[in-house]
Design a protein around this motif. Structure first.
Motif, short mmCIF file in Angstrom:
data_model
loop_
_atom_site.label_atom_id
_atom_site.label_comp_id
_atom_site.label_asym_id
_atom_site.label_seq_id
_atom_site.Cartn_x
_atom_site.Cartn_y
_atom_site.Cartn_z
N TRP A 1 0.83 -1.20 0.00
CA TRP A 1 0.00 0.00 0.00
C TRP A 1 0.86 1.25 0.00
N SER A 2 0.27 2.34 -0.49
CA SER A 2 0.96 3.63 -0.44
C SER A 2 0.94 4.15 0.99
N GLU B 1 -0.35 6.86 2.12
CA GLU B 1 -1.69 7.37 2.47
C GLU B 1 -2.62 6.24 2.87
N GLN B 2 -2.57 5.13 2.15
CA GLN B 2 -3.42 3.99 2.48
C GLN B 2 -3.02 3.38 3.82
N SER C 1 -1.65 4.95 6.30
CA SER C 1 -2.09 5.90 7.32
C SER C 1 -3.60 5.78 7.56
N MET C 2 -4.37 5.62 6.48
CA MET C 2 -5.82 5.49 6.61
C MET C 2 -6.18 4.23 7.39
N PHE C 3 -5.58 3.10 7.06
CA PHE C 3 -5.89 1.86 7.77
C PHE C 3 -5.39 1.90 9.21
N ARG D 1 0.59 -6.25 3.98
CA ARG D 1 -0.08 -4.99 4.23
C ARG D 1 -0.36 -4.81 5.72
#
Length: 148
Positions: free
Chosen positions: A14-15, A17-18, A20-22, A119
């Motif tokens: 994941w990037s 941003e992803q 951080s979101m999760f 991930r």
């Protein structure tokens, strides 16, 4: 995510941003955060990256993780107590982690062995980094108060 789907997509990362979101999603719920970090603690200690780790069962998680939850008294009322997570609640939390592809399971007899995906390792590293930064920040605030 079962082990076959995990093997198919194990190299997908994941990037930032992803991740951080999760990490935000996992940190918002006490039960999800504690179960997620406990899976890592029980499966990743002293393991090498290429070694296949067996995993942890839902029963193992229910025996170790403590959360604040409502417990019914004899009179029918409920009190919030810091106690072990219920088996069904642990099962629901792990199902959420499986759906988010942070973990995968391997069926063994009547149970599932749960482990992190790549991930999941990314998200766990982000959460641990945040916890460490928060502890340093709190320690600095305490030291500043003591010296004043």
């Amino acid at each position: 995510m079962d082990i076959n789907l995990h093997r198919k997509y194990k190299d997908v990362e994941w990037s930032a941003e992803q991740v951080s979101m999760f990490a935000d999603i996992v940190q918002d719920d006490e039960a999800i955060r504690k179960v997620f970090l406990q899976i890592g603690k029980m499966t990743q200690q002293g393991r090498e990256e290429d070694e296949l780790v067996a995993g942890v069962t839902i029963t193992d998680i229910a025996k170790v993780v403590k959360i604040n939850r409502k417990v019914q008294n004899r009179g029918g009322s409920y009190d919030t107590k810091f106690t072990y997570i219920d088996q069904k609640h642990a099962e629901r939390v792990i199902n959420n982690l499986l759906v988010m592809s942070l973990c995968f399971y391997q069926p063994v007899a009547k149970t599932k062995l749960v482990n992190y995906t790549s991930r999941g390792k990314q998200v766990a590293a982000e959460i641990i980094k945040r916890i460490g930064a928060k502890q340093k920040e709190e320690k600095g605030e305490i030291e500043n108060v003591i010296h004043e």
